[in-house]
Design a protein around this motif. Structure first.
Motif, PDB file in Angstrom:
ATOM      1  N   ARG A  47       0.831  -1.206   0.000  1.00 16.45           N
ATOM      2  CA  ARG A  47       0.000   0.000   0.000  1.00 16.45           C
ATOM      3  C   ARG A  47       0.861   1.249   0.000  1.00 16.45           C
ATOM      4  NH1 ARG A  47      -1.560   3.270   3.860  1.00 16.45           N
ATOM      5  NH2 ARG A  47      -0.749   1.932   5.503  1.00 16.45           N
ATOM      6  N   PHE A  71      -6.573   2.409  -3.809  1.00 19.02           N
ATOM      7  CA  PHE A  71      -7.748   2.098  -2.994  1.00 19.02           C
ATOM      8  C   PHE A  71      -7.837   0.597  -2.721  1.00 19.02           C
ATOM      9  CE2 PHE A  71     -12.091   0.381  -3.357  1.00 19.02           C
ATOM     10  CZ  PHE A  71     -12.616   0.825  -2.148  1.00 19.02           C
ATOM     11  N   GLU A  72      -7.635  -0.216  -3.745  1.00 20.43           N
ATOM     12  CA  GLU A  72      -7.746  -1.673  -3.588  1.00 20.43           C
ATOM     13  C   GLU A  72      -6.694  -2.204  -2.626  1.00 20.43           C
ATOM     14  OE1 GLU A  72      -7.483  -3.050  -7.575  1.00 20.43           O
ATOM     15  OE2 GLU A  72      -9.601  -2.649  -8.042  1.00 20.43           O
ATOM     16  N   LYS A  73      -5.468  -1.671  -2.727  1.00 23.28           N
ATOM     17  CA  LYS A  73      -4.404  -2.111  -1.822  1.00 23.28           C
ATOM     18  C   LYS A  73      -4.712  -1.703  -0.387  1.00 23.28           C
ATOM     19  CE  LYS A  73      -1.446  -3.696  -5.003  1.00 23.28           C
ATOM     20  NZ  LYS A  73      -1.977  -3.205  -6.253  1.00 23.28           N
ATOM     21  N   SER A  74      -5.234  -0.474  -0.228  1.00 27.43           N
ATOM     22  CA  SER A  74      -5.569   0.029   1.104  1.00 27.43           C
ATOM     23  C   SER A  74      -6.738  -0.754   1.706  1.00 27.43           C
ATOM     24  CB  SER A  74      -5.921   1.515   1.014  1.00 27.43           C
ATOM     25  OG  SER A  74      -6.248   2.027   2.275  1.00 27.43           O
ATOM     26  N   TYR A  75      -7.740  -1.047   0.877  1.00 26.93           N
ATOM     27  CA  TYR A  75      -8.917  -1.785   1.349  1.00 26.93           C
ATOM     28  C   TYR A  75      -8.535  -3.210   1.755  1.00 26.93           C
ATOM     29  CZ  TYR A  75     -13.635  -3.738   1.436  1.00 26.93           C
ATOM     30  OH  TYR A  75     -14.789  -4.348   1.815  1.00 26.93           O
ATOM     31  N   LYS A  76      -7.620  -3.810   0.990  1.00 25.38           N
ATOM     32  CA  LYS A  76      -7.158  -5.157   1.324  1.00 25.38           C
ATOM     33  C   LYS A  76      -6.459  -5.162   2.679  1.00 25.38           C
ATOM     34  CE  LYS A  76      -4.216  -8.921  -0.363  1.00 25.38           C
ATOM     35  NZ  LYS A  76      -3.259  -9.359  -1.413  1.00 25.38           N
ATOM     36  N   SER A  77      -5.637  -4.141   2.920  1.00 30.39           N
ATOM     37  CA  SER A  77      -4.947  -4.014   4.204  1.00 30.39           C
ATOM     38  C   SER A  77      -5.948  -3.829   5.342  1.00 30.39           C
ATOM     39  CB  SER A  77      -3.979  -2.822   4.149  1.00 30.39           C
ATOM     40  OG  SER A  77      -3.314  -2.656   5.378  1.00 30.39           O
ATOM     41  N   THR A  78      -7.000  -3.028   5.096  1.00 26.30           N
ATOM     42  CA  THR A  78      -8.026  -2.789   6.118  1.00 26.30           C
ATOM     43  C   THR A  78      -8.774  -4.070   6.459  1.00 26.30           C
ATOM     44  OG1 THR A  78      -8.309  -0.526   5.318  1.00 26.30           O
ATOM     45  CG2 THR A  78     -10.069  -1.423   6.680  1.00 26.30           C
ATOM     46  N   LYS A  79      -9.087  -4.872   5.440  1.00 27.91           N
ATOM     47  CA  LYS A  79      -9.812  -6.131   5.664  1.00 27.91           C
ATOM     48  C   LYS A  79      -8.992  -7.094   6.520  1.00 27.91           C
ATOM     49  CE  LYS A  79     -10.935  -7.367   1.441  1.00 27.91           C
ATOM     50  NZ  LYS A  79     -11.562  -8.189   0.375  1.00 27.91           N
TER      51      LYS A  79
END
Length: 591
Positions: free
Chosen positions: A193, A235-243
């Motif tokens: 990210r 966004f996708e990398k950040s969302y994956k980290s959040t999940k």
């Protein structure tokens, strides 16, 4: 002092910085210990509240317990406040130190580093990532406080009943394993990210720097679409980290609830059946267990934050790990007196990412005061050879000697003071004209600035401006014309009074009037200096002492203008092509 307590280099780097402020660190630790101890006090007081106050109806004990709860809360609040401001002081100070050190380190890195890395990504590392490395300290201090609270409460649990405490803590390995399992995933996704964020910053910086070209080619839509694509990737990398982070707390919640159920069942059995503990003991135990759940959750949460911050911090350490330019190689040699000669002795050079040499076996003798011009097609090695002179790059093979001494053994800091450079497109810093002229020399007087401006043919246009020498030039000198910027750059080189001068044909992009003024200023600048010129217009170097004709990184011809024309070689070919083109341009202008 080196400290390698942690496995991660970023954490050890933070620890190294923190040793500078060890007394503030000690204060933070002491305040954290006091805060944690006071936070655990209710676990002890709850026993007396149940057994003595509620069961035995002891009014005196009730007053003591209530007073103790109030007093411990006040102490906890005060110590927590001072722990927070102390930790904030340490982390903000360390953040500042790190940013300064990274900036200093960047200033000392070789040009090759900036060639290989995007400016936007470097800026992202210097600003956001450096701040994150400093923020690690705040996270660690908070984790310390939560950890100490957990330790105090665990101590109370064992004090009440070691079997009950052991049953409770058998669930702890499950919590730890869960954290460990997701720690690596969080760190890995955090690094991805952070790299993506750096790429986005680099793209924005490049797009805004090239806004003129984007508008000129009416290509805004393409740039916008590209920005949308990389923003979606971020966004996708950040969302994956959040999940990944979001999975940790629910799992721990279930495990913690299981632990409470086991404790309640066994504790109830001891009170009702075996009668080995009092109700106050069980409440005290459960209180400790309950109080421990929040610090444990925060500890897990802060660990997630830490694992996410570490990749960002690692990006800063990567900069600090890049070797800086060497002051000199081997034993230092000192230049005494003025420069008498410069000699290229069988010099070859290859860029790090190149498969072949950019320069091959360059041999060249230059006497003090000579004007040496390099001509050739694009990619022939003209710029590369002059970049070796100020040691922007180091020769791969061979030597460059000044007065018989290898420039690699001369102190870089002292050596570059002898060199002045006027590039093809001059870079001016935000600030006043006077500040830009005096940039190359410390403690410059107003008279020196004025004299340099006059010699550079800049004085007249400067004095016509409303604020004269105090006129703001804007970012990159945007408030001035190309010719005006070039003359400011020449004044900047003049005030430095260099012995060696490097000119990347400073008149090639100017109109006729500006070219005349700039060329006249350059002629004054070259007097009594050893000058190296990258020639784009052959008409400007006809009077050079040496014209060096280059092709594919090799010297093909050396001589004066007329000598080279008589050889009927490459130089004559270049001259005829360019001269014929200039004649046609003049004829078309007449028509």
């Amino acid at each position: 002092m080196k400290a390698n307590i942690f496995q991660n280099k970023s954490l050890n780097s933070f620890l190294k910085y923190s040793f500078k402020y060890k007394w503030a660190m000690v204060a933070v630790i002491l305040m954290s210990v006091l805060t944690s101890a006071m936070g655990a006090v209710p676990a002890w007081l709850s026993k007396y509240l149940i057994d003595d106050v509620l069961v035995k109806k002891d009014a005196k004990m009730m007053i003591m317990v209530i007073s103790a709860i109030f007093l411990s809360t006040v102490i906890k609040v005060v110590s927590s406040y001072y722990a927070n401001i102390s930790s904030n002081y340490v982390t903000e100070t360390i953040k500042r130190d790190i940013k300064i050190d990274v900036f200093i380190h960047l200033q000392k890195l070789p040009i090759s580093y900036f060639r290989k890395n995007k400016l936007g990504d470097i800026m992202a590392r210097l600003s956001g990532d450096s701040a994150t490395l400093g923020r690690i300290g705040f996270i660690l201090f908070e984790m310390l406080r939560e950890f100490l609270t957990v330790v105090a409460l665990v101590f109370r649990m064992f004090q009440v009943d070691w079997i009950l405490a052991t049953i409770s803590l058998t669930v702890m390995p499950l919590v730890i394993n869960t954290v460990r399992k997701y720690t690596k995933k969080i760190r890995k996704s955090g690094r991805v990210r952070q790299d993506t964020s750096g790429a986005v910053t680099a793209f924005v910086q490049e797009s805004l720097s090239g806004i003129f070209v984007i508008k000129a080619f009416n290509n805004s839509d393409m740039i916008i679409d590209k920005y949308k694509d990389i923003s979606m990737d971020e966004f996708e990398k950040s969302y994956k980290s959040t999940k990944i982070k979001a999975k940790v707390s629910p799992i721990n919640e279930v495990i913690t609830t299981l632990m409470v159920v086991l404790v309640a069942a066994y504790g109830g059995y001891q009170i009702v059946v075996t009668q080995t503990i009092s109700p106050g003991d069980l409440i005290s135990f459960v209180t400790a267990l309950g109080l421990m759940s929040q610090p444990l959750k925060r500890l897990v949460s802060k660990n997630n934050d830490l694992q996410e911050a570490i990749p960002s911090a690692d990006r800063v350490i990567e900069i600090l790990d890049v070797p800086v330019e060497k002051e000199y190689y081997g034993e230092e040699e000192k230049l005494e007196g003025r420069i008498e000669n410069i000699h290229f002795d069988n010099v070859s050079f290859a860029y790090d990412d190149a498969k072949s040499n950019a320069l091959k076996n360059i041999n060249l003798d230059v006497k003090a005061g000579e004007v040496v011009a390099f001509v050739g097609k694009s990619g022939s090695g003209k710029t590369t050879i002059v970049n070796l002179i100020p040691r922007f790059f180091e020769a791969t093979e061979g030597k460059i000697l000044i007065n018989g001494k290898d420039i690699k053994n001369i102190s870089l800091n002292k050596y570059r003071d002898l060199i002045g450079i006027v590039p093809q497109e001059s870079f001016l810093f935000s600030g006043t004209i006077a500040e830009n002229i005096s940039f190359g020399k410390e403690n410059v007087s107003e008279e020196e600035i004025i004299q340099a401006a006059k010699m550079a043919n800049a004085y007249s246009f400067i004095t016509e401006l409303e604020n004269g020498f105090e006129t703001e030039v804007g970012e990159r000198g945007v408030m001035l014309s190309g010719g005006q910027k070039q003359r400011i750059a020449i004044a900047r080189a003049l005030i430095q009074n260099p012995e060696i001068l490097i000119l990347d044909e400073a008149t090639s992009a100017l109109d006729t009037e500006s070219e005349r003024l700039v060329q006249d200023a350059l002629d004054k600048l070259m007097i009594n200096r050893t000058t190296f010129v990258i020639a784009h217009r052959l008409s400007t170097i006809i009077n050079a002492d040496k014209i060096v004709v280059m092709e594919n990184g090799e010297i093909k011809e050396i001589g004066k203008h007329q000598e080279l024309l008589n050889q009927n070689g490459l130089y004559k070919h270049f001259y005829e092509i360019q001269f014929g083109k200039e004649v046609k341009e003049r004829e078309s202008m007449r028509v």
